[in-house]
Design a protein around this motif. Structure first.
Motif, PDB file in Angstrom:
ATOM      1  N   GLN A   1      10.176 -41.065  24.246  1.00  0.00           N
ATOM      2  CA  GLN A   1       9.048 -40.381  23.615  1.00  0.00           C
ATOM      3  C   GLN A   1       7.984 -41.343  23.080  1.00  0.00           C
ATOM      4  OE1 GLN A   1       9.743 -37.242  20.843  1.00  0.00           O
ATOM      5  NE2 GLN A   1      10.307 -35.812  22.464  1.00  0.00           N
ATOM      6  N   GLY A   2       7.564 -42.262  23.935  1.00  0.00           N
ATOM      7  CA  GLY A   2       6.435 -43.111  23.603  1.00  0.00           C
ATOM      8  C   GLY A   2       6.765 -44.416  22.932  1.00  0.00           C
ATOM      9  N   TYR A   3       8.024 -44.655  22.611  1.00  0.00           N
ATOM     10  CA  TYR A   3       8.432 -45.893  21.943  1.00  0.00           C
ATOM     11  C   TYR A   3       9.406 -46.674  22.812  1.00  0.00           C
ATOM     12  CZ  TYR A   3       6.346 -44.122  17.608  1.00  0.00           C
ATOM     13  OH  TYR A   3       5.468 -43.653  16.668  1.00  0.00           O
ATOM     14  N   ASP A   4       9.379 -47.989  22.667  1.00  0.00           N
ATOM     15  CA  ASP A   4      10.273 -48.891  23.384  1.00  0.00           C
ATOM     16  C   ASP A   4      10.865 -49.871  22.375  1.00  0.00           C
ATOM     17  OD1 ASP A   4      10.930 -51.490  24.933  1.00  0.00           O
ATOM     18  OD2 ASP A   4      10.553 -50.069  26.558  1.00  0.00           O
TER      19      ASP A   4
ATOM     20  N   ASN B   1       9.304 -53.825  19.049  1.00  0.00           N
ATOM     21  CA  ASN B   1       9.669 -54.514  17.803  1.00  0.00           C
ATOM     22  C   ASN B   1       9.120 -53.764  16.584  1.00  0.00           C
ATOM     23  OD1 ASN B   1      10.973 -56.556  16.360  1.00  0.00           O
ATOM     24  ND2 ASN B   1       9.126 -57.831  16.267  1.00  0.00           N
ATOM     25  N   ASP B   2       9.260 -52.449  16.633  1.00  0.00           N
ATOM     26  CA  ASP B   2       8.655 -51.565  15.639  1.00  0.00           C
ATOM     27  C   ASP B   2       9.743 -50.746  14.950  1.00  0.00           C
ATOM     28  OD1 ASP B   2       7.259 -49.673  14.196  1.00  0.00           O
ATOM     29  OD2 ASP B   2       6.231 -48.789  15.925  1.00  0.00           O
ATOM     30  N   PRO B   3       9.970 -50.949  13.662  1.00  0.00           N
ATOM     31  CA  PRO B   3      11.008 -50.177  12.965  1.00  0.00           C
ATOM     32  C   PRO B   3      10.789 -48.672  13.058  1.00  0.00           C
ATOM     33  CG  PRO B   3      10.286 -52.017  11.607  1.00  0.00           C
ATOM     34  CD  PRO B   3       9.353 -51.961  12.779  1.00  0.00           C
TER      35      PRO B   3
ATOM     36  N   ASN C   1      14.547 -62.848  19.806  1.00  0.00           N
ATOM     37  CA  ASN C   1      14.961 -63.187  18.436  1.00  0.00           C
ATOM     38  C   ASN C   1      14.398 -62.173  17.439  1.00  0.00           C
ATOM     39  OD1 ASN C   1      16.252 -65.506  19.332  1.00  0.00           O
ATOM     40  ND2 ASN C   1      14.679 -66.912  18.619  1.00  0.00           N
ATOM     41  N   ALA C   2      13.103 -61.882  17.589  1.00  0.00           N
ATOM     42  CA  ALA C   2      12.434 -60.981  16.653  1.00  0.00           C
ATOM     43  C   ALA C   2      12.998 -59.574  16.732  1.00  0.00           C
ATOM     44  CB  ALA C   2      10.933 -60.970  16.934  1.00  0.00           C
TER      45      ALA C   2
END
Length: 384
Positions: free
Chosen positions: A65-68, A72-74, A105-106
């Motif tokens: 739904q639009g996120y992967d 690197n997004d909480p 890593n991030a």
């Protein structure tokens, strides 16, 4: 006081209980399964004509739904977790792509910091898909980041993730594979094989060193030839390994899935989605990693080159397809999407089953395996 759920069938690890009641305790755990209610029970939910099954476990999913995960997004991690409940998934492994060491890593650090804030499907680990692959079978992975496996890199990912990394995929023909697999196994990380032009013997050596999963069988690997069995031949014939299947009807023909089932059996076949951010979003342009993707007619393909770029499959749809194609009964397909994936990465003590004293994460289905409801810790979290 416990609550009881009446169902036509309750799917367990190796059996189906008919016309029974499932107890869920006030602590949100599974209790007993009984044919008759105890005296003085007041809290009953009647799913009389429906099936209760364990929540699904997706051990290979990049986004939804639009996120992967690689964003690197909480907030993206939390959104994926929430929305997976609509797919019947109650546990998952956020899955990375081949990328730079620094970026991986991030992402490992981000998941460690934020996974406990997820309120939907539970993060049970991390699957690192790459970057130790082979360019020939790169698929939708970026070859500029591919290299021989690095124990130091894996050690850092384990540390940065707080020990969440429990699965990593590599190509078995790369240099240094055997000591890498042995190190991973010692750390409790399952080595999977994929995106590889390996010979049968190279794949066999990797399995003998401890590798135990072939990811998205048939896709991104050297094929079966009668004089060169390749990766596919290894995946179908070696003992004590799991084989992942993307049952969307595009990645693998149903007849090829049937061959895999006959070779691996019902207990070593794992349904996964390999879903990317376009899942649940409809047709149009999307993106996987650094590449543009066109979603059309049920597939996600790279705009440049046309390779399949993950899938837009929901795991409950994979279950339904296996039933529709008459490759499995509902209970068999459910186990391939719950118990088997959990077993493949060693988390079966936590999820993938209806078993006394574990978290009451379960789904309700009709006889066609259409999802009706999803429960997490005994609480109704999604209803059709």
């Amino acid at each position: 006081m416990s609550k009881y759920y009446k169902a036509k069938q309750i799917i367990l690890d190796s059996s189906v209980v008919e016309e029974a009641f499932l107890e869920v305790t006030d602590e949100g755990k599974f209790g007993e399964i009984v044919s008759d209610l105890p005296a003085n029970v007041e809290r009953i939910k009647d799913y009389e004509n429906l099936i209760i099954a364990p929540g699904l476990v997706d051990t290979h999913i990049h986004g939804y739904q639009g996120y992967d995960i690689m964003d690197n997004d909480p907030e993206g991690l939390r959104h994926i977790s929430d929305q997976l409940l609509t797919c019947g998934v109650t546990s998952f492994l956020p899955t990375t792509l081949t990328d730079s060491i620094e970026r991986l890593n991030a992402v490992c650090s981000m998941i460690k910091t934020n996974y406990q804030t997820c309120q939907g499907a539970k993060v049970r680990g991390i699957f690192l898909e790459g970057p130790f692959f082979t360019e020939k079978y790169k698929g939708a992975q970026n070859p500029k980041y591919m290299s021989d496996p690095s124990i130091d890199a894996l050690s850092e990912w384990i540390k940065l993730s707080g020990g969440l990394v429990n699965k990593i995929a590599i190509a078995p023909e790369r240099q240094g594979v055997i000591p890498f697999i042995e190190y991973a196994k010692a750390q409790g990380v399952h080595t999977a094989l994929a995106h590889s032009d390996a010979s049968y013997d190279q794949a066999k050596a990797a399995v003998e060193a401890g590798a135990d999963i072939f990811i998205h069988l048939y896709n991104g690997m050297s094929g079966l030839h009668h004089r060169n069995p390749g990766m596919v031949g290894a995946a179908l014939s070696l003992k004590d390994v799991f084989a992942e299947i993307i049952a969307d009807g595009h990645h693998v023909h149903p007849a090829a899935i049937e061959i895999a089932l006959k070779a691996r059996g019902l207990e070593e076949t794992v349904l996964i989605t390999d879903c990317m951010r376009a899942g649940g979003m409809g047709e149009g342009i999307s993106r996987l990693g650094e590449f543009d993707v066109m979603v059309s007619e049920g597939t996600a393909r790279l705009v440049e080159g046309g390779s399949l770029a993950g899938s837009i499959l929901e795991l409950i749809q994979g279950v339904q397809n296996m039933v529709k194609w008459e490759l499995a009964t509902v209970d068999q397909a459910i186990r391939m999407a719950s118990l088997n994936p959990a077993r493949s990465v060693g988390i079966q003590a936590e999820c993938g089953s209806i078993r006394k004293d574990i978290a009451a994460d379960f789904i309700v289905l009709n006889q066609k395996a259409d999802l009706q409801a999803t429960y997490l810790d005994g609480q109704l979290r999604y209803r059709v």
